[in-house]
Write a protein that holds these residues in place. Structure first.
Motif, short mmCIF file in Angstrom:
data_model
loop_
_atom_site.label_atom_id
_atom_site.label_comp_id
_atom_site.label_asym_id
_atom_site.label_seq_id
_atom_site.Cartn_x
_atom_site.Cartn_y
_atom_site.Cartn_z
N LEU A 271 0.83 -1.21 0.00
CA LEU A 271 0.00 0.00 0.00
C LEU A 271 0.87 1.26 0.00
CD1 LEU A 271 -2.85 -0.97 2.51
CD2 LEU A 271 -2.95 -0.94 0.01
N LEU A 272 1.97 1.22 0.73
CA LEU A 272 2.88 2.37 0.74
C LEU A 272 3.45 2.63 -0.65
CD1 LEU A 272 4.79 1.60 4.05
CD2 LEU A 272 3.37 3.62 3.64
N GLU A 273 3.66 1.56 -1.40
CA GLU A 273 4.29 1.67 -2.71
C GLU A 273 3.32 2.14 -3.80
OE1 GLU A 273 6.07 -2.12 -3.50
OE2 GLU A 273 7.13 -2.13 -1.58
N VAL A 274 2.06 1.78 -3.68
CA VAL A 274 1.15 2.00 -4.81
C VAL A 274 -0.01 2.94 -4.51
CG1 VAL A 274 1.70 -0.26 -5.78
CG2 VAL A 274 -0.28 -0.03 -4.27
N THR A 275 -0.13 3.45 -3.28
CA THR A 275 -1.22 4.35 -2.95
C THR A 275 -0.68 5.60 -2.27
OG1 THR A 275 -1.69 3.64 -0.66
CG2 THR A 275 -2.61 2.29 -2.46
N ASP A 276 -1.55 6.59 -2.11
CA ASP A 276 -1.21 7.77 -1.34
C ASP A 276 -2.00 7.80 -0.03
OD1 ASP A 276 -3.70 8.26 -2.31
OD2 ASP A 276 -3.25 10.23 -3.18
N TYR A 277 -2.43 6.62 0.42
CA TYR A 277 -3.17 6.53 1.69
C TYR A 277 -2.31 7.09 2.83
CZ TYR A 277 -6.37 3.13 -0.53
OH TYR A 277 -7.28 2.48 -1.34
N SER A 278 -2.99 7.65 3.81
CA SER A 278 -2.29 8.11 5.01
C SER A 278 -1.78 6.89 5.78
CB SER A 278 -3.23 8.91 5.90
OG SER A 278 -4.23 8.06 6.46
N HIS A 308 9.82 6.53 5.10
CA HIS A 308 11.04 6.34 4.31
C HIS A 308 10.83 5.26 3.25
CE1 HIS A 308 13.62 8.34 7.56
NE2 HIS A 308 13.74 9.06 6.46
N TRP A 309 10.10 4.21 3.61
CA TRP A 309 9.80 3.16 2.64
C TRP A 309 9.05 3.76 1.44
CZ3 TRP A 309 10.70 -2.27 2.94
CH2 TRP A 309 10.10 -3.02 1.92
N ARG A 310 8.05 4.53 1.76
CA ARG A 310 7.25 5.16 0.69
C ARG A 310 8.12 6.08 -0.16
NH1 ARG A 310 1.68 7.55 2.30
NH2 ARG A 310 0.88 5.75 1.15
N LYS A 311 8.98 6.83 0.46
CA LYS A 311 9.82 7.76 -0.28
C LYS A 311 10.72 7.04 -1.27
CE LYS A 311 13.21 11.46 0.43
NZ LYS A 311 13.98 12.24 1.44
N ASN A 312 11.18 5.85 -0.89
CA ASN A 312 12.10 5.11 -1.76
C ASN A 312 11.40 4.27 -2.80
OD1 ASN A 312 14.85 5.71 -0.83
ND2 ASN A 312 14.18 4.85 1.10
#
Length: 324
Positions: A271-278, A308-312
């Motif tokens: 979800l962190l990789e493919v969405t902009d969910y909070s 950080h995971w999402r950022k990368n």
């Protein structure tokens, strides 16, 4: 102010990627200005042939190290082969002189063979961690970290982590702004923190030999957001609590709670990789009671926080951040 001097080691059969990462990063100019003076050296000062039969010219021999501010060993051809005695002796002299040494990927091996890593915190490519620990029991190996600096020696994990390590070095000398400029020029994400996990993708067992457990695994994967108790799952599986826990551990190799948390974290990472969910919404969607618990478990498993995971890994968001 003189620019830092980097001595980059080349050796027979060196992988081109291992050589090209530090060679490229440390030769980049910012606004027409060189950041580093890079020279290459071999044991005898002669050219070497890479694994792809490309010849690389050396600027000199081992004496190049003694005039450098930073010495880089970019990988190693054969982890079972000790370096030449001359190289190990030269590395020891360089370390005694206080010159910083970097071992990228399997470049930790020659440093360890030379005795420079004893009782230090180091890392290397995850695939060699078992062999490394067996060969060098006095070294404190962190098999998960991307890169580590300890007492004047920097070691990094495999291939891609060398980019992060080199950008870290740039940032330490010139600051994060310059390191970020280089990452933009190379069209790569800004460097990851050294303590971040190597993100080894573990194979996920989707099926076991146990039909009833397979049915339960499918049920759990489709209901990650719901709260579950062992008693409820035992009723669903038509087993007693004790029988279920025994069968589940035997089939998957993990206790139910551990397996469920791993699946929830895997789903949250997606979800962190493919969405902009909070973060709160992701925690709820993955079945965690609170975002605080989610962040804690995520950090424990992956060595970094969700942001950080999402950022990368969230390319859409990362691209927009680059120019914001």
């Amino acid at each position: 102010m003189s620019i830092p001097k980097i001595a980059l080691f080349i050796y027979p059969n060196i992988p081109l990627f291992h050589f090209s990462v530090p060679q490229t990063i440390f030769n980049i100019e910012i606004e027409g200005q060189k950041l580093f003076e890079v020279t290459t050296f071999s044991v005898d000062g002669m050219p070497i042939r890479t694994e792809k039969t490309v010849m690389i010219q050396a600027d000199g021999g081992l004496e190049q190290m003694l005039d450098a501010d930073l010495v880089i060993i970019p990988g190693w051809d054969d982890i079972h082969q000790k370096p030449d005695h001359e190289l190990m002796t030269a590395l020891q002299k360089v370390h005694e002189k206080g010159i910083k040494i970097v071992g990228l990927c399997y470049g930790a091996y020659p440093l360890a063979y030379a005795g420079l890593l004893d009782h230090k915190q180091v890392t290397t490519h995850w695939a060699g961690s078992a062999d490394f620990k067996q060969k060098f029991p006095c070294v404190n190996l962190d098999k998960d970290a991307l890169y580590i600096e300890d007492a004047g020696i920097i070691t990094s994990a495999g291939t891609g982590a060398a980019l992060d390590c080199c950008l870290y070095i740039v940032g330490e000398i010139y600051g994060a702004k310059i390191a970020n400029k280089i990452s933009r020029l190379m069209v790569i994400p800004t460097h990851r923190e050294g303590g971040q996990a190597q993100f080894i993708e573990q194979p996920i067992s989707t099926m076991t030999y146990d039909t009833e457990i397979n049915r339960l695994l499918d049920y759990l994967r489709h209901n990650l957001s719901k709260p579950h108790t062992i008693e409820e799952l035992a009723v669903y599986s038509n087993m007693s609590r004790r029988t279920l826990t025994r069968h589940f551990k035997h089939a998957t190799g993990l206790p139910i709670v551990t397996w469920l948390n791993n699946e929830r974290l895997r789903y949250a990472a997606e979800l962190l990789e493919v969405t902009d969910y909070s973060i709160d919404k992701i925690a709820e969607s993955a079945g965690f009671n609170t975002a605080v618990l989610f962040r804690k478990l995520f950090k424990n498993k992956y060595g970094t926080n969700p942001n950080h995971w999402r950022k990368n890994f969230n390319q859409q968001l990362s691209s927009s951040d680059e120019y914001s």
